[in-house]
Design a protein around this motif. Structure first.
Motif, short mmCIF file in Angstrom:
data_model
loop_
_atom_site.label_atom_id
_atom_site.label_comp_id
_atom_site.label_asym_id
_atom_site.label_seq_id
_atom_site.Cartn_x
_atom_site.Cartn_y
_atom_site.Cartn_z
N ALA A 1 0.82 -1.21 0.00
CA ALA A 1 0.00 0.00 0.00
C ALA A 1 0.86 1.26 0.00
N GLU A 2 2.05 1.18 0.57
CA GLU A 2 2.93 2.35 0.63
C GLU A 2 3.87 2.43 -0.56
N LYS A 3 4.10 1.31 -1.25
CA LYS A 3 5.13 1.28 -2.28
C LYS A 3 4.64 1.02 -3.69
N ILE A 4 3.42 0.52 -3.85
CA ILE A 4 2.97 0.10 -5.17
C ILE A 4 2.99 1.27 -6.16
N SER A 5 3.46 1.01 -7.37
CA SER A 5 3.58 2.05 -8.40
C SER A 5 2.29 2.15 -9.21
N ASP A 6 2.18 3.24 -9.96
CA ASP A 6 1.02 3.41 -10.83
C ASP A 6 0.97 2.32 -11.89
N GLU A 7 2.14 1.92 -12.39
CA GLU A 7 2.19 0.86 -13.40
C GLU A 7 1.71 -0.47 -12.82
N GLU A 8 2.10 -0.76 -11.59
CA GLU A 8 1.66 -1.99 -10.95
C GLU A 8 0.16 -1.95 -10.67
N LEU A 9 -0.35 -0.78 -10.30
CA LEU A 9 -1.79 -0.64 -10.11
C LEU A 9 -2.54 -0.89 -11.43
N LYS A 10 -1.97 -0.41 -12.51
CA LYS A 10 -2.58 -0.63 -13.83
C LYS A 10 -2.64 -2.12 -14.16
N ARG A 11 -1.54 -2.82 -13.89
CA ARG A 11 -1.51 -4.27 -14.16
C ARG A 11 -2.45 -5.01 -13.23
N LEU A 12 -2.59 -4.52 -12.01
CA LEU A 12 -3.51 -5.13 -11.05
C LEU A 12 -4.94 -5.03 -11.57
N LYS A 13 -5.29 -3.84 -12.09
CA LYS A 13 -6.64 -3.63 -12.64
C LYS A 13 -6.88 -4.53 -13.84
N GLN A 14 -5.85 -4.78 -14.62
CA GLN A 14 -5.99 -5.65 -15.80
C GLN A 14 -6.35 -7.07 -15.40
N THR A 15 -5.79 -7.55 -14.29
CA THR A 15 -6.13 -8.91 -13.86
C THR A 15 -7.59 -9.00 -13.44
N ILE A 16 -8.10 -7.94 -12.83
CA ILE A 16 -9.53 -7.93 -12.45
C ILE A 16 -10.39 -7.95 -13.70
N ASP A 17 -10.00 -7.18 -14.71
CA ASP A 17 -10.74 -7.17 -15.98
C ASP A 17 -10.71 -8.53 -16.65
N GLU A 18 -9.57 -9.21 -16.56
CA GLU A 18 -9.45 -10.55 -17.16
C GLU A 18 -10.44 -11.52 -16.50
N ILE A 19 -10.54 -11.44 -15.19
CA ILE A 19 -11.48 -12.31 -14.48
C ILE A 19 -12.92 -11.97 -14.88
N ALA A 20 -13.23 -10.69 -15.00
CA ALA A 20 -14.59 -10.25 -15.36
C ALA A 20 -14.96 -10.68 -16.77
N ASN A 21 -13.96 -10.73 -17.65
CA ASN A 21 -14.24 -11.08 -19.06
C ASN A 21 -14.14 -12.57 -19.33
N ASN A 22 -13.74 -13.35 -18.32
CA ASN A 22 -13.62 -14.79 -18.51
C ASN A 22 -15.00 -15.43 -18.50
N LYS A 23 -15.26 -16.29 -19.48
CA LYS A 23 -16.59 -16.85 -19.65
C LYS A 23 -16.77 -18.22 -19.00
N ASP A 24 -15.68 -18.92 -18.67
CA ASP A 24 -15.81 -20.29 -18.18
C ASP A 24 -15.27 -20.48 -16.76
#
Length: 238
Positions: A120-143
């Motif tokens: 929470a104190e060290k995470i970068s904006d780029e890492e936050l972006k990649r974190l959000k992408q994993t959530i989107d991947e789960i949301a878009n997964n159909k199976d």
């Protein structure tokens, strides 16, 4: 006088038990100081004789140790303890408790709850972006086959803690996650997305207290779900 042989009952020693004993004995070579990281182990024939086990049992134990990063094998050279065992402090304990799911779940909680506060104190904006992408991947997964995205979510958080001392523990954390994920019989993507999003938002605010709270809610949910379904463990009360 009744000379009928007395019936006795003992637990048979199965192959898994023997394999675990071999793992413990090989690790003891390090713990006792008889061997050091980087040293070559005796040959398979020598180990079979020393440990008094069959080749299949020995090879099963060696495979477990290799998958946990305790040893590695070199073609035509033999089997060696890894040089960097000291940087993987949980590998040995994990190898001793690889079939104790409750211990693995609790170890995961202890490690991730510590890492999330640093993240929470060290995470970068780029890492936050990649974190959000994993959530989107789960949301878009159909199976509901989103274990890789789930794994990557937790890996990003662990690495974002950016601490060289705990860095060696992350590989062990991933092994633990894979084991725990394999025990999940059914997936609930909506719940996963809800939990991951709450964790992401806390990290985005750089709030270690909220991040810890949301990670605990997530891991506690996984703990109850996995252990309740695990046949070797008694059901947990909610």
């Amino acid at each position: 006088m009744d000379e009928t042989p007395k019936k006795i009952k003992v637990d048979s020693v199965n192959r898994n038990t023997l394999s675990k004993q071999v793992v413990e004995n090989i690790i003891q070579l390090l713990v006792s100081g008889q061997m050091k990281p980087g040293e070559k182990l005796p040959t398979e024939m020598e180990l079979m004789e020393i440990l008094n086990v069959s080749r299949p049992v020995l090879r099963e134990a060696l495979s477990s140790l290799e998958s946990l990063g305790v040893i590695h094998r070199k073609t035509r050279e033999g089997t060696f303890f890894n040089n960097k065992i000291s940087s993987h402090p949980f590998s040995i304990m994990l190898s001793l408790a690889h079939d104790n799911l409750q211990a693995l779940v609790e170890a995961r909680m202890a490690l991730e709850l510590g890492l999330i506060t640093m993240a929470a104190e060290k995470i970068s904006d780029e890492e936050l972006k990649r974190l959000k992408q994993t959530i989107d991947e789960i949301a878009n997964n159909k199976d509901s086959n989103y274990s890789e995205a789930d794994l990557e979510f937790h890996r990003i958080i662990a690495l974002s803690a950016n601490n060289p001392i705990v860095e060696g523990m992350i590989d062990t954390l991933i092994v633990t996650l894979v084991k725990i994920n394999s025990e999940i019989k059914f997936r609930e993507p909506e719940r996963t997305i809800q939990h991951h999003t709450a964790i992401y938002q806390a990290l985005e605010k750089r709030d270690p207290f909220e991040a810890f709270h949301q990670m605990f809610l997530h891991l506690d949910y996984v703990r109850h779900k996995v252990l309740k379904e695990y046949p070797k463990m008694p059901p947990l009360d909610k």
